[in-house]
Design an enzyme around this catalytic site. Structure first.
Site, PDB file in Angstrom:
ATOM      1  CG  HIS A   1      -1.846   1.196   1.203  1.00  0.00           C
ATOM      2  ND1 HIS A   1      -3.060   1.137   0.548  1.00  0.00           N
ATOM      3  CD2 HIS A   1      -1.728   2.451   1.676  1.00  0.00           C
ATOM      4  CE1 HIS A   1      -3.661   2.310   0.650  1.00  0.00           C
ATOM      5  NE2 HIS A   1      -2.868   3.123   1.326  1.00  0.00           N
TER       6      HIS A   1
ATOM      7  CE  LYS B   1      -9.274   1.314   1.677  1.00  0.00           C
ATOM      8  NZ  LYS B   1      -9.538   2.684   1.300  1.00  0.00           N
TER       9      LYS B   1
ATOM     10  CB  SER C   1      -9.763   4.405   5.567  1.00  0.00           C
ATOM     11  OG  SER C   1      -9.896   4.332   4.190  1.00  0.00           O
TER      12      SER C   1
ATOM     13  NE  ARG D   1     -11.924   9.824   6.577  1.00  0.00           N
ATOM     14  CZ  ARG D   1     -10.889   9.070   6.189  1.00  0.00           C
ATOM     15  NH1 ARG D   1     -11.090   7.827   5.820  1.00  0.00           N
ATOM     16  NH2 ARG D   1      -9.677   9.543   6.197  1.00  0.00           N
TER      17      ARG D   1
ATOM     18  CG  ASP E   1     -12.887   2.661   3.520  1.00  0.00           C
ATOM     19  OD1 ASP E   1     -12.561   3.481   4.403  1.00  0.00           O
ATOM     20  OD2 ASP E   1     -12.404   2.679   2.369  1.00  0.00           O
TER      21      ASP E   1
HETATM   22  N1  URA Z   1      -6.337   6.138   1.527  1.00  0.00           N
HETATM   23  C1  URA Z   1      -7.358   5.383   2.021  1.00  0.00           C
HETATM   24  O1  URA Z   1      -7.580   4.257   1.573  1.00  0.00           O
HETATM   25  N2  URA Z   1      -8.114   5.908   3.013  1.00  0.00           N
HETATM   26  C2  URA Z   1      -7.901   7.128   3.542  1.00  0.00           C
HETATM   27  O2  URA Z   1      -8.603   7.511   4.432  1.00  0.00           O
HETATM   28  C3  URA Z   1      -6.852   7.916   3.013  1.00  0.00           C
HETATM   29  C4  URA Z   1      -6.068   7.380   2.003  1.00  0.00           C
END
Ligand code: URA
Length: 462
Positions: A82, A187, A183, A168, A161
């Site tokens: 990520h 995932k 968040s 948000r 999410d």
């Molecule tokens: N990337 C994400 O997946 N979530 C966030 O809140 C910010 C960046």
């Protein structure tokens, strides 16, 4: 607890019980908690923060809000990567094939871009025919055939999410570290990986501008991963200068392929190898980070990474001939050169300004749902520290139409800081580390020319 009490409790800096956080997420997903109350709670969290236990509870409540990928039956290690996102960050397109070439299974789900950093899904969208959105069974099947996938988030995974992030986004509550950590981690946990490598970008071209925030985010994500029984490592990497020379969707895929062919910009190669190496170490496939990096470098130079990329693109129905040919993806128009107004030294190239130039050229979006132009973007010709002559091309920009080109040119002009021949010291060519972000040096930092600022393993307290 009633929703109003939860908001009040968080407003006063209180800590929620796990059951309350779960009820909040389930209530919002079911439509029982209205947007205005969820927005008020998010803003309270934005100011008051959350403990690790609360962040972990929110992560799991979201991770379990939809389907989860079952990777059993696929070859181990199951790895994920990520990035918090940066200008010119095409590393996923290189790191995932390298990990697959090393024998890992990698189902990498990415998002679309909003604002100055591009999203990996938008970059992949430049490859003709590539299927980006798949249901969970198809993702697993793709990984079975090709070792991995490069796809967009499936709507059946972590739907809570998606809902909360959308709120948000319009309530100025994206920039909350616990909300970001929950968040991202929801995932990651739902997509089944046992090992994770995080690229937390630090600097004006990224989501986080300073090292303290980046460290805090990394440590929170690592702690959640560790408590979930996952192995994880984070690299904090410099994001003041654009990564590589290409910023834009087709341009970045073309550059990633150049690197997979053994060439391309040095910074992109170094960081790809560092991230793949760290992941291989964390997965137990290498006995040190340096050993993992050596393996990644061999996979890059032997063409094994390129073959894995071809396999993944092919399994997703993409046009492999176009994607793999050097410079094979179509760019918008012949390109327009942006030249140096005077002779001197390029002291700085502001990643944020280059990212915004790329957005106005059409490669990114400033509003959700806008289409992006796969062929638009900025190809840089110089790096910070280089000496240039008057009229020398600094960049070529690609866009549909004169007004976009004009707007892109104006944005890009602000990105270059040029010191005239008689002013300022000449910086060494290459990467310029994030300002104020360097602490004690280490071997990894040295190997990556200062691009990796810090490496943090699970076990560091958040
Ligand atoms: N990337 C994400 O997946 N979530 C966030 O809140 C910010 C960046």
């Amino acid at each position: 607890m009633r929703m109003l009490d939860l908001i009040e409790h968080k407003k006063r800096g209180g800590e929620h019980a796990t059951a309350d956080i779960r009820a909040l997420v389930e209530g919002y997903q079911a439509g029982d908690v209205p947007d205005y109350q969820m927005a008020a709670w998010l803003m309270a969290v934005r100011w008051r923060g959350m403990s690790l236990a609360e962040t972990e509870a929110l992560t799991w409540a979201m991770a379990e809000s939809g389907e989860r990928l079952d990777l059993s039956g696929l070859p181990r290690p199951w790895v994920d990567k990520h990035s918090t996102g940066g200008v010119g960050d095409k590393l996923t397109l290189i790191v995932v094939p390298l990990l697959v070439a090393a024998g890992a299974t990698v189902i990498k789900l990415s998002g679309r871009g909003l604002g100055h950093t591009g999203g990996t899904v938008d970059k992949l969208g430049a490859i003709p025919g590539l299927r980006l959105f798949m249901e969970t069974a198809e993702l697993v099947e793709c990984a079975r055939r090709a070792g991995g996938c490069l796809a967009g988030h499936s709507s059946s995974l972590v739907p809570a999410d998606g809902l909360i992030y959308a709120l948000r986004d319009v309530t100025a509550t994206v920039d909350s570290l616990p909300l970001i950590a929950a968040s991202i981690m929801s995932k990651k946990l739902a997509s089944g990986a046992e090992t994770m490598v995080f690229d937390v970008k630090v600097g004006r071209g990224g989501l986080l501008r300073n090292l303290e925030e980046a460290r805090a985010l990394a440590r929170t994500m690592l702690a959640i991963a560790e408590r979930a029984g996952r192995r994880a490592v984070a690299l904090l990497t410099a994001m003041d200068q654009p990564l590589g020379m290409a910023v834009g969707n087709a341009l970045e895929v073309n550059e990633a392929v150049e690197v997979l062919r053994g060439g391309g910009p040095r910074d992109v190669r170094l960081l790809s190898v560092a991230l793949a190496g760290a992941a291989l170490w964390a997965a137990g496939a290498a006995d040190s980070t340096a050993g993992g990096e050596s393996e990644a470098a061999v996979l890059l130079d032997s063409g094994a990474g390129l073959r894995s990329f071809e396999g993944i693109i092919g399994a997703q129905g993409g046009d492999t001939a176009a994607a793999l040919q050097p410079g094979g993806l179509h760019l918008r128009g012949p390109g327009h050169k942006v030249s140096a107004p005077a002779a001197g030294v390029i002291m700085d190239i502001d990643a944020h300004a280059v990212g915004m130039a790329s957005v106005v050229l059409g490669a990114g979006r400033s509003r959700k749902g806008e289409d992006v132009d796969p062929g638009a973007g900025v190809q840089l010709h110089v790096r910070a520290g280089e000496r240039v002559a008057t009229g020398q091309p600094l960049a070529t920009i690609y866009a549909a139409g004169q007004s976009r080109l004009q707007a892109g040119m104006e944005r890009l002009a602000c990105a270059f800081v040029l010191a005239g021949d008689n002013t300022g010291p000449s910086a060494a060519p290459g990467a310029v580390p994030a300002k104020g972000a360097l602490s004690a040096g280490n071997a990894l930092r040295a190997r990556t020319g200062g691009l990796v600022l810090e490496r943090i393993e699970a076990g560091a307290s958040p």
